[in-house]
Design a protein around this motif. Structure first.
Motif, PDB file in Angstrom:
ATOM      1  N   TRP A 112       0.775  -1.233   0.000  1.00  0.00           N
ATOM      2  CA  TRP A 112       0.000   0.000   0.000  1.00  0.00           C
ATOM      3  C   TRP A 112       0.812   1.293   0.000  1.00  0.00           C
ATOM      4  O   TRP A 112       0.237   2.375  -0.132  1.00  0.00           O
ATOM      5  N   LEU A 113       2.127   1.219   0.123  1.00  0.00           N
ATOM      6  CA  LEU A 113       2.920   2.454   0.129  1.00  0.00           C
ATOM      7  C   LEU A 113       2.860   3.168  -1.216  1.00  0.00           C
ATOM      8  O   LEU A 113       2.667   4.387  -1.282  1.00  0.00           O
ATOM      9  N   ALA A 114       3.007   2.439  -2.306  1.00  0.00           N
ATOM     10  CA  ALA A 114       2.937   3.064  -3.637  1.00  0.00           C
ATOM     11  C   ALA A 114       1.545   3.620  -3.903  1.00  0.00           C
ATOM     12  O   ALA A 114       1.397   4.675  -4.529  1.00  0.00           O
ATOM     13  N   TYR A 115       0.532   2.918  -3.423  1.00  0.00           N
ATOM     14  CA  TYR A 115      -0.848   3.402  -3.580  1.00  0.00           C
ATOM     15  C   TYR A 115      -1.028   4.738  -2.870  1.00  0.00           C
ATOM     16  O   TYR A 115      -1.658   5.662  -3.405  1.00  0.00           O
ATOM     17  N   ARG A 116      -0.470   4.862  -1.678  1.00  0.00           N
ATOM     18  CA  ARG A 116      -0.564   6.142  -0.968  1.00  0.00           C
ATOM     19  C   ARG A 116       0.177   7.232  -1.722  1.00  0.00           C
ATOM     20  O   ARG A 116      -0.292   8.366  -1.821  1.00  0.00           O
ATOM     21  N   GLY A 117       1.330   6.898  -2.291  1.00  0.00           N
ATOM     22  CA  GLY A 117       2.053   7.872  -3.101  1.00  0.00           C
ATOM     23  C   GLY A 117       1.241   8.309  -4.300  1.00  0.00           C
ATOM     24  O   GLY A 117       1.216   9.499  -4.661  1.00  0.00           O
ATOM     25  N   ILE A 122      -1.866  12.317  -7.382  1.00  0.00           N
ATOM     26  CA  ILE A 122      -3.001  12.597  -8.264  1.00  0.00           C
ATOM     27  C   ILE A 122      -4.169  13.266  -7.547  1.00  0.00           C
ATOM     28  O   ILE A 122      -4.787  14.191  -8.084  1.00  0.00           O
ATOM     29  N   PHE A 123      -4.473  12.843  -6.341  1.00  0.00           N
ATOM     30  CA  PHE A 123      -5.672  13.343  -5.664  1.00  0.00           C
ATOM     31  C   PHE A 123      -5.410  14.591  -4.824  1.00  0.00           C
ATOM     32  O   PHE A 123      -6.144  15.575  -4.942  1.00  0.00           O
ATOM     33  N   THR A 124      -4.422  14.566  -3.961  1.00  0.00           N
ATOM     34  CA  THR A 124      -4.230  15.696  -3.048  1.00  0.00           C
ATOM     35  C   THR A 124      -3.149  16.666  -3.508  1.00  0.00           C
ATOM     36  O   THR A 124      -2.956  17.703  -2.888  1.00  0.00           O
ATOM     37  N   ASN A 269      -8.210  15.338 -11.340  1.00  0.00           N
ATOM     38  CA  ASN A 269      -7.528  15.788 -12.551  1.00  0.00           C
ATOM     39  C   ASN A 269      -6.055  15.395 -12.515  1.00  0.00           C
ATOM     40  O   ASN A 269      -5.375  15.600 -11.501  1.00  0.00           O
ATOM     41  N   TYR A 270      -5.587  14.861 -13.609  1.00  0.00           N
ATOM     42  CA  TYR A 270      -4.171  14.573 -13.746  1.00  0.00           C
ATOM     43  C   TYR A 270      -3.431  15.857 -14.137  1.00  0.00           C
ATOM     44  O   TYR A 270      -4.041  16.780 -14.695  1.00  0.00           O
ATOM     45  N   PRO A 271      -2.137  15.933 -13.854  1.00  0.00           N
ATOM     46  CA  PRO A 271      -1.379  17.121 -14.267  1.00  0.00           C
ATOM     47  C   PRO A 271      -1.517  17.386 -15.764  1.00  0.00           C
ATOM     48  O   PRO A 271      -1.434  16.465 -16.573  1.00  0.00           O
ATOM     49  N   GLY A 272      -1.759  18.638 -16.098  1.00  0.00           N
ATOM     50  CA  GLY A 272      -1.838  19.022 -17.502  1.00  0.00           C
ATOM     51  C   GLY A 272      -3.114  18.619 -18.199  1.00  0.00           C
ATOM     52  O   GLY A 272      -3.261  18.846 -19.409  1.00  0.00           O
ATOM     53  N   GLN A 273      -4.058  18.017 -17.480  1.00  0.00           N
ATOM     54  CA  GLN A 273      -5.319  17.608 -18.106  1.00  0.00           C
ATOM     55  C   GLN A 273      -6.097  18.855 -18.536  1.00  0.00           C
ATOM     56  O   GLN A 273      -6.136  19.858 -17.830  1.00  0.00           O
TER      57      GLN A 273
END
Length: 288
Positions: A112-117, A122-124, A269-273
């Motif tokens: 779950w560490l990569a998921y938190r990253g 992307i989210f926060t 939103n993803y960066p640059g979307q």
């Protein structure tokens, strides 16, 4: 004998009641012992999630109730905390979601560490925090992936958004290297090429941006962002006709429902979307 038979039955009943009263405590002890057993954990997940939460909407109060029941039965199952957090994340309630995600990471850092990253990236938009998580998990699992991307991909996004272009360039190069594989025959994800193009555009390396974005469009011709940023690269090189062509293509793609093609674009939103608004503004600028 007839006189003693009722007394015998009454004593037997007392013994059975006493046994029944002791049973819950024994069951609890057994459950506590079994909670460390993977087979038992899987049976709980199947009961409370597979046949419970996953059969109702994540917006239903029952979802959280099933997760709470699983946590009560076995508080060391990391997946239970992630599943309880998932609806909160999708609804934007990050203050309640992240303590649950932190608990999942504490219980199972490899999973779950990569998921938190990813959530931070992307989210926060906590790019510094995301970088910390991805650097740590990259040491644990150098070949790992999250949401179909290498860890280097997300590190590149973070550095791109933080304006650390040299670091972002190194990250995207590493992302491409990992995707190509040892034999160099792997396929590079079109969004890696998109962001490599965006990075080159920000660095005013227009021919390089054009190369990356054209490669992106070969893999996904309706990519709205790739068409949009390629138009900006052509405009910067004094090619307005090509710029207009790709802006029109970007607008058509957006109207047709094409997007970045990432699973979570409906929740963040993803960066640059971009939206159609950015395309129309760029078209107006070209017309001036």
């Amino acid at each position: 004998m007839g006189k003693w038979w009722p007394l015998f039955l009454s004593l037997l009943g007392v013994a059975q009641v006493g046994h029944a009263q002791q049973q819950p405590a024994q069951d609890q002890a057994a459950l506590a012992k079994d909670c460390s057993n993977k087979v038992y954990q899987d049976s709980l997940v199947a009961r409370y999630l597979d046949r419970g939460a996953h059969r109702v909407s994540y917006l239903s109060p029952q979802w959280a109730q099933y997760c709470d029941s699983l946590i009560a039965a076995c508080p060391t199952i990391a997946y239970a905390y992630q599943q309880k957090a998932m609806p909160l994340i999708k609804c934007g309630d990050y203050a309640k979601a992240f303590p649950l995600i932190d608990q999942a990471v504490a219980l199972d850092v490899n999973r779950w560490l990569a998921y938190r990253g990813f959530l931070k990236c992307i989210f926060t938009k906590d790019y510094a925090g995301a970088l910390t998580d991805f650097r740590r998990v990259a040491q644990l699992k150098p070949q790992g992936r999250e949401m179909d991307h290498t860890y280097a991909f997300f590190m590149g996004l973070c550095n791109l958004e933080m304006g650390k272009y040299k670091d972002a360039e190194a990250d995207f190069a590493e992302d491409m290297r990992l995707q190509l594989g040892a034999d160099g025959r792997g396929e590079i994800h079109f969004n890696t090429l998109l962001y490599a193009g965006v990075l080159a555009l920000k660095k005013k390396q227009y021919p390089q941006a054009q190369t990356h974005l054209e490669r992106c469009l070969k893999a996904y011709s309706q990519h709205p962002e790739a068409n949009y940023y390629l138009a900006l690269a052509y405009q910067a090189q004094g090619k307005p006709a090509l710029a207009r062509q790709h802006l029109a293509a970007s607008q058509r793609a957006l109207i047709g429902g094409y997007r970045l093609n990432e699973d979570n674009i409906y929740y963040a939103n993803y960066p640059g979307q971009i939206t159609e608004f950015e395309v129309i503004q760029a078209q107006k600028k070209l017309a001036d």
